[in-house]
Design an enzyme around this catalytic site. Structure first.
Site, PDB file in Angstrom:
ATOM      1  N   ARG A  17    -107.300  82.633  41.552  1.00 31.17           N
ATOM      2  CA  ARG A  17    -107.668  83.732  40.661  1.00 31.17           C
ATOM      3  C   ARG A  17    -107.550  83.287  39.205  1.00 31.17           C
ATOM      4  NH1 ARG A  17    -104.431  88.294  40.701  1.00 31.17           N
ATOM      5  NH2 ARG A  17    -102.665  87.196  41.609  1.00 31.17           N
ATOM      6  N   ASN A  92    -100.758  75.248  36.711  1.00 28.48           N
ATOM      7  CA  ASN A  92    -101.310  76.500  36.180  1.00 28.48           C
ATOM      8  C   ASN A  92    -100.593  77.739  36.708  1.00 28.48           C
ATOM      9  OD1 ASN A  92    -103.630  78.437  35.283  1.00 28.48           O
ATOM     10  ND2 ASN A  92    -103.426  78.749  37.491  1.00 28.48           N
ATOM     11  N   SER A 142     -98.499  78.679  27.025  1.00 34.26           N
ATOM     12  CA  SER A 142     -98.952  79.942  26.437  1.00 34.26           C
ATOM     13  C   SER A 142     -98.732  79.895  24.936  1.00 34.26           C
ATOM     14  CB  SER A 142     -98.172  81.123  27.012  1.00 34.26           C
ATOM     15  OG  SER A 142     -98.517  82.304  26.311  1.00 34.26           O
ATOM     16  N   TYR A 155     -90.289  84.826  30.013  1.00 30.79           N
ATOM     17  CA  TYR A 155     -91.591  84.145  30.085  1.00 30.79           C
ATOM     18  C   TYR A 155     -91.754  83.175  28.912  1.00 30.79           C
ATOM     19  CZ  TYR A 155     -96.736  83.772  30.166  1.00 30.79           C
ATOM     20  OH  TYR A 155     -98.036  83.317  30.175  1.00 30.79           O
TER      21      TYR A 155
END
Ligand code: NDP
Length: 243
Positions: A17, A92, A142, A155
């Protein structure tokens, strides 16, 4: 200039996804043989298998949870048996979580760190015996790793850790011909539903006034996977529309 990865063997974690799916399809379209993994079965897995059948090369989808070390062992074994080695590894798979810091429990901290950081350490370490004279590792980080964001201390810590792991390993693994870099997405349109207000807020934060697309992250990954980036290691490429 088009990028050819013909003859290259790639592993992408979390490829059924979102961004991972875009990366799998781009690597396969460039000629690489690809193994990817996922956790949940469903039509999204079957549709990816169908799409990959239309592309050249040998591709395999493996159900494996990268937060479980035994699953990583099995995944790497599949890469050895099915592809006979690896040239490209893309870490990923990741989970996002929003929790106020004073409510952040140890279990949630561990879940996010295990998937976003510890899995990358294990996947890279266990891939080493499969590499030849050269290899490219790409960690999907990120933009929040450098700017920070509220409600995502765990995170953000994981993604900042991934950048640190990358900078250290570039020095340690460089002499073995292994390059390692980070692609750091800004806000990318995936299946996550955003309210019109949040969408407008995110769009207005970018210089390009729009969210990124998964193929735009895949483009940076393709570059780092290919010889076009042969002298780049230890770097982070921000793909964020100019946040
Ligand atoms: P999605 O949730 O859309 O997709 C995640 C994929 O990873 C799915 O295929 C999922 O499989 C798989 N996955 C998740 N956890 C595991 C696990 N433990 N083991 C194996 N597979 C797993 O995420 P995105 O595409 O949005 O994110 C991909 C990466 O990009 C992540 O690392 C994320 O942190 C990073 N990122 C994303 C941004 C964005 O705006 N979307 C921004 C910045 C960074 P399954 O469906 O089976 O769970």
């Amino acid at each position: 200039m088009s990028i050819s990865l013909a003859g290259k063997k790639a592993l992408v974690t979390g490829g059924t996804r979102g961004i991972g799916r875009g990366i799998v399809l781009a690597l396969a379209a460039a000629g690489a043989d690809v193994v990817t993994c996922y956790r949940s079965e469903g039509e999204h897995v079957e549709s990816l298998a169908r799409e990959l059948k239309e592309l050249p090369g040998e591709h395999h989808l493996v159900r494996a949870d990268v937060s479980v070390p035994a699953d990583i062992d099995r995944l790497i074994e599949e890469c050895q048996v099915r592809l006979g080695g690896l040239d490209i590894v893309v870490n990923n798979a990741g989970v996002i979580s929003h929790v106020p810091f004073d409510k952040l429990e140890a279990g949630e901290w561990a879940r996010v760190l295990d998937t976003n950081l510890t899995a990358a350490y294990l996947v890279i370490q266990k891939s080493l015996p499969l590499f030849g004279d050269s290899a490219s590792v790409i960690n999907v980080g990120s933009r929040v790793a450098t700017v920070g964001i509220p409600l995502r201390a765990h995170y953000t810590a994981a993604k900042a850790g991934l950048a640190g792991l990358t900078r250290s390993l570039c020095k340690e693994l460089g002499p073995r011909g292994i390059r390692i870099n980070v692609v750091a997405p800004g806000v990318i349109a995936t299946e996550a539903e955003l309210t019109p207000e949040i969408l407008a807020k995110y769009e207005s934060m970018t210089a390009l006034r729009r969210l990124g697309r998964t193929d735009e992250i895949a483009g940076a990954v393709l570059f780092l996977a290919s010889d076009l980036s042969g002298y780049i290691t230890g770097e982070t490429i921000n793909v964020d529309g100019g946040i």
